[in-house]
Enzyme design. Structure first.
Site, PDB file in Angstrom:
ATOM      1  N   ASP A 165      -7.241 -30.270  -2.431  1.00 48.62           N
ATOM      2  CA  ASP A 165      -8.204 -29.344  -3.036  1.00 48.62           C
ATOM      3  C   ASP A 165      -7.970 -29.315  -4.538  1.00 48.62           C
ATOM      4  O   ASP A 165      -7.829 -28.257  -5.149  1.00 48.62           O
ATOM      5  CB  ASP A 165      -8.038 -27.948  -2.424  1.00 48.62           C
ATOM      6  CG  ASP A 165      -9.179 -27.002  -2.800  1.00 48.62           C
ATOM      7  OD1 ASP A 165     -10.301 -27.492  -3.058  1.00 48.62           O
ATOM      8  OD2 ASP A 165      -8.953 -25.784  -2.840  1.00 48.62           O
ATOM      9  N   ASP A 197      -1.030 -24.689  -5.531  1.00 44.63           N
ATOM     10  CA  ASP A 197      -1.785 -24.406  -4.307  1.00 44.63           C
ATOM     11  C   ASP A 197      -2.066 -25.656  -3.479  1.00 44.63           C
ATOM     12  O   ASP A 197      -3.175 -26.207  -3.485  1.00 44.63           O
ATOM     13  CB  ASP A 197      -3.102 -23.695  -4.639  1.00 44.63           C
ATOM     14  CG  ASP A 197      -3.753 -23.109  -3.380  1.00 44.63           C
ATOM     15  OD1 ASP A 197      -3.158 -23.224  -2.286  1.00 44.63           O
ATOM     16  OD2 ASP A 197      -4.852 -22.550  -3.502  1.00 44.63           O
TER      17      ASP A 197
END
Length: 326
Positions: free
Chosen positions: A201, A217
């Protein structure tokens, strides 16, 4: 397939503080909630003067083995001097449990926002992604998921069908155009690529800028084509995207061959993300945090806009794929 279950209502501040103290870290400040909806994430200062981030995982999304594989990948990257934020180990583990919640602790790091239109920064991101993929290509994940049409297209289509959020007046048009888009993506999808470990992502908001990029993340890390970690930096006109792609490739090639044979996957992947994102919101709509954060998702104008977006993406899929400058 709609998520009717979990909204974190039992994850009270006392539960969070007790969980953190259970691993021998004692907050001296309050918990400052950070911008996260899939999980619950907060920053605090401990009695050792250090700043930490605690992340409570949404139950049922990942198995313990999948979370630990994510953590191990982050540590492998950190050991290779790739700038990532890796979880903290205490007594031989990085995944902890308290009152039914699984959580992890991270050092809190600062940085400026990554400037997408800064060519030097973009080239540096390409360079570090080349290094990240070098490590990621060494061995695939065994537990984490893989980018495929089922998880990112067909299952999301089913979620949207069951969610009862699309206004009745446009349902027929919405699903007709969605199915045309799905068919076009499937016709252009191929799996003739090495599945490597990815960030998964890697959009600009998941990069902080210090002396260089810092990748954060890894919650969506998975096996997939290398181009998945690169196309999210492309935006604007076709000419703009060609220039951005060339800049990324220039840095990437310093450490790894650029996956030019995967350029035809960029627009299918963009379509996958579009459909998957809508389904993610629909699946989490029972969590009160989502209607508060995304009120426009329940507006008829949003769904009408998505019908137009389907048509635009379908037209883009029919255009020749991006190519690198000769």
């Amino acid at each position: 397939m709609t998520d009717h279950g979990f909204d974190f209502h039992t994850l009270t501040p006392d539960v969070q503080l007790n969980a953190i103290e259970s691993v021998g870290i004692y907050p001296q400040s309050g918990l400052l909630a950070l911008n996260s909806y899939e999980n619950r994430v907060a920053q605090f200062v401990a009695d050792d003067g250090q700043r930490y981030v605690v992340k409570f995982y949404r139950p049922g999304r990942w198995s313990n083995a999948q979370i630990l594989e994510e953590h191990a990948f982050c540590h492998e990257l950190a050991q290779a001097d790739i700038p990532v934020v890796a979880p903290i180990y205490r007594e031989g583990t990085s995944l902890f449990t308290a009152e039914g919640f699984r959580f992890a602790l991270f050092p809190s790091v600062g940085g400026r926002g990554f400037e997408v239109d800064n060519w030097d920064q973009l080239e540096a991101v390409g360079r570090y992604l080349g290094r990240l993929h070098q490590v990621g290509a060494a061995t695939p994940f065994q537990e984490r998921a893989k980018f495929d049409l089922d998880s990112h297209l067909y299952q999301p289509r089913q979620v949207l069908n069951e969610a009862s959020l699309i206004p009745e007046g446009i349902q027929a048009t919405f699903f007709s155009d969605l199915d045309h888009l799905i068919d076009a993506i499937a016709a252009r999808w191929h799996t003739d690529w090495p599945a490597i470990r990815l960030h998964g992502d890697c959009h600009p908001s998941n990069i902080l800028w210090r002396d260089g990029p810092l990748f954060v993340d890894f919650d969506d890390t998975r096996n997939g084509p290398a181009i998945q970690d690169l196309w999210l930096f492309l935006n604007g006109s076709r000419a703009d995207q060609l220039a951005q792609l060339d800049t990324l490739a220039e840095g990437y090639r310093e450490f790894r061959e650029f996956p030019a044979d995967q350029l035809q996957l960029i627009e299918p992947l963009r379509g996958l993300r579009m459909v998957h994102y809508m389904a993610w919101l629909a699946k989490r709509w029972q969590d009160p945090a989502f209607p508060r954060a995304f009120p426009w998702f329940a507006d008829a104008k949003y769904w009408e806009g998505q019908v137009l977006a389907f048509k635009e993406q379908l037209a883009t899929l029919q255009a020749p794929p991006l190519t690198l400058y000769p």
